[in-house]
Design a protein around this motif. Structure first.
Motif: not given
Lengths: 273, 362
Positions: A171-173, A176
């Motif tokens: 998700s971070l990648s 977000a």
């Protein structure tokens, strides 16, 4: 492999029988309440001489009973919401955070399970009395939040351990931030665990008697306190009816929680490559 | 941003170092990936290749050094601010979202409107040849399909760089080979920079424009697949990439890199080679010689050897040889080349081009 020597098999049967006997022995008082609540007589008796729902009617028609129930429900909902919020944050900090003194925090969370409720109740009474929190909804909800917290933390911890943390990285990648990641990825996936924890917290608050006795008062009493007082004044089968409903509610909450956790486990298994 | 358009996808790793306790996971690694280039980070487990990728992605912060993407220093930027695409070893699709929702997720995070989001997600799904699968749940797809969805999710927002962490290792062999070419073609079509971590040398050589070989956190060599295979610069690379014969010996004079040398072999005799690196006088030497570069002749003036075994494999025959000094060697004879087909027990002569035998300090 499948054949066991006869004495061993007999031993196992004896062990099973003993285990069932203990279970029945523990359950029996709870179960006996159910037929007792459906008897027509004025006094609690077993076996009941007939069938009647009049004591259930008595409960729903009695303003005192309903007021106590609503008060307990209110405290239960507040405690469930608070304990679930705080407990989830605690569980996240314990699993994901680089928290200094993690062991100490864990110990404090387990505290309310280990310390006898009566000791906790006295301590809370002494503190709450100073703060004028005794006899208030807020005070009761706070006390119950503390009591429910360990169960929430353990339930959420279990959900987080089943949750694949790599999804958070994914998700971070995707761009977000940590907040969006929690909201869109972590939270939906551990939600069944949170609901199960909240139900559990509600039940713990709803049928908690010891602490309630110390910090609620005569005007605003909880359901368990009202039940206890009723035993002293009039031993009516209404009490059995209330106890039966309370038992049914608890069992329902536990079953829902169990079903939610099972669903979560199945999903976790399915998405493993 | 004041950066040339051409440099947008450039990744620069400068003197990167990272320790985990006493272990140097990355030991002073510098490398540059050109815009639109496919670079493979290749090495055994514990070589530091994944740590380098994670530092580029922002999931690990280095102890020393810098990381620049498109000329911009991102060493300390959080992963969500780097605008990179990432494909993980496990498929890491969000199980509570449909395939299309998964692909649209990065667009949603970039506050792109619903209609455009859906349009672009569908286009990305077509790109990975999964059109029509958008409404399924990830769990209803096969492993290969799930990994394609993960790729679509990583390229849908047109990031400058795509990072891939052993993305094919969970797939079976046939599918893996198919996906290797598919990823390669996709990369060429959309012109994205790719940094690809793998421990599989065939995969690295097949897919990458250049390969960076790592061992124990150190960069051993970076170059085109052909350079790595034909002119390895370290003993590790010579042994790690492809198959090779190593002959051990000693050199009584020093030599500069590229100079022809005669190495005195431990079993007696001399071997002509070229110095692959600067060699000190009197030092131990390892000479690397590829099996297909060793010629086996019925007669001649080269070193004598005996064939101990011949292994026929259709397209080639591998000969196991024992040279006069006891040195064991392998030679690969391609089929149909009209070359001498030796049999076990035959006495033969060996020959090679000096340039094919590379001498390393052992």
């Amino acid at each position: 492999m499948s054949r066991q020597p006869a004495p061993n098999r007999a031993g196992r049967a004896a062990l099973n029988a003993a285990a069932y006997a203990v279970t029945v022995f523990l359950l029996l008082p709870t179960l006996i309440i159910i037929p007792m609540s459906a008897g027509p007589e004025r006094l609690l008796s077993f076996p009941p001489k007939g069938f009647s729902l009049r004591w259930y009617g008595e409960y729903f028609g009695d303003e005192d009973w309903i007021r106590a129930t609503l008060f307990s429900a209110e405290a239960g909902v507040i405690a469930a919401v608070c304990a679930t919020t705080v407990g989830t944050m605690l569980a996240l900090a314990l699993v994901r955070g680089r928290l200094p003194g993690k062991g100490l925090v864990e110990l404090l969370v387990i505290g309310p399970v280990i310390v006898p409720h009566i000791a906790l109740a006295v301590a809370m009474f002494l503190v709450f009395e100073q703060l004028r929190l005794t006899g208030s909804l807020l005070g009761l909800a706070m006390a119950h939040t503390v009591l429910a917290l360990p169960f929430v933390v353990f339930t959420v911890l279990a959900a987080l351990y089943r949750f694949d943390a790599e999804l958070e990285r994914a998700s971070l990648s995707c761009g977000a931030g940590p907040g969006s990641t929690f909201l869109h990825v972590t939270l939906p996936l551990i939600a069944p665990g949170l609901i199960s924890a909240a139900l559990f917290a509600f039940i713990i608050s709803f049928d908690e008697a010891v602490v309630s006795f110390f910090i609620s008062d005569l005007d605003r009493k909880t359901l368990p306190r009202k039940m206890f007082e009723d035993i002293d004044f009039n031993i009516s089968p209404t009490l059995a009816a209330v106890a039966t409903m309370l038992t049914a509610l608890t069992i329902a909450a536990l079953l829902i929680g169990y079903a939610l956790r099972r669903g979560m486990e199945r999903r976790a298994r399915r998405t493993k490559p | 941003m004041g950066v040339q358009e051409g440099a947008r996808g450039q990744v620069t790793v400068e003197a990167l170092a990272k320790r985990f306790g006493p272990v140097k996971a990355i030991d002073n690694v510098s490398l540059r990936v050109g815009a639109g280039e496919f670079l493979a980070l290749l090495g055994p487990s514990g070589s530091g290749k994944t740590t380098i990728l994670m530092a580029i992605a922002g999931f690990e912060y280095p102890d020393e050094g810098r990381i620049l993407i498109g000329g911009e220093d991102v060493t300390w930027a959080p992963p969500n601010r780097r605008n990179l695409g990432m494909v993980f070893q496990r498929y890491t699709l969000f199980p509570h979202m449909s395939v299309l929702e998964n692909i649209a997720f990065p667009l949603k995070m970039r506050r792109i409107g619903r209609t455009e989001r859906e349009e672009r997600a569908r286009a990305a799904l077509e790109t990975v040849r999964l059109g029509g699968m958008g409404d399924r749940r990830p769990s209803q797809l096969s492993g290969g399909q799930q990994q394609r969805v993960a790729i679509a999710r990583a390229i849908v927002y047109q990031p400058r760089v795509l990072l891939m962490d052993e993305p094919l290792s969970a797939l079976d062999k046939n599918l893996r080979e198919e996906m290797q070419l598919e990823i390669k073609h996709l990369q060429q079509r959309i012109g994205i920079t790719v940094v690809f971590v793998t421990h599989d040398q065939t995969e690295a050589l097949t897919m990458a424009d250049r390969v960076a070989v790592l061992d124990h956190g150190r960069l051993q060599q970076i170059g085109a697949p052909r350079d790595l295979y034909e002119t390895p610069e370290t003993v590790f690379v010579a042994g790690f990439i492809g198959e090779t014969n190593f002959c051990e010996g000693r050199l009584d004079h020093s030599a500069a890199a590229g100079e022809p040398v005669f190495v005195g072999l431990d079993g007696g005799g001399q071997m002509s080679a070229i110095a692959a690196q600067a060699l000190p006088a009197g030092g131990r030497i390892k000479v690397a010689l590829r099996p297909e570069r060793l010629r086996v002749l019925p007669t001649g003036d080269g070193p004598a050897a005996r064939v101990t075994e011949a292994i026929y494999a259709g397209n080639a025959t591998t000969l196991m040889l024992e040279a006069e000094g006891g040195q064991r060697l392998r030679a690969r004879i391609p089929a149909g080349g009209g070359l001498h087909e030796a049999r076990p027990g035959d006495h033969v002569r060996l020959s090679w081009q000096t340039a094919d035998a590379r001498a390393f300090a052992a």
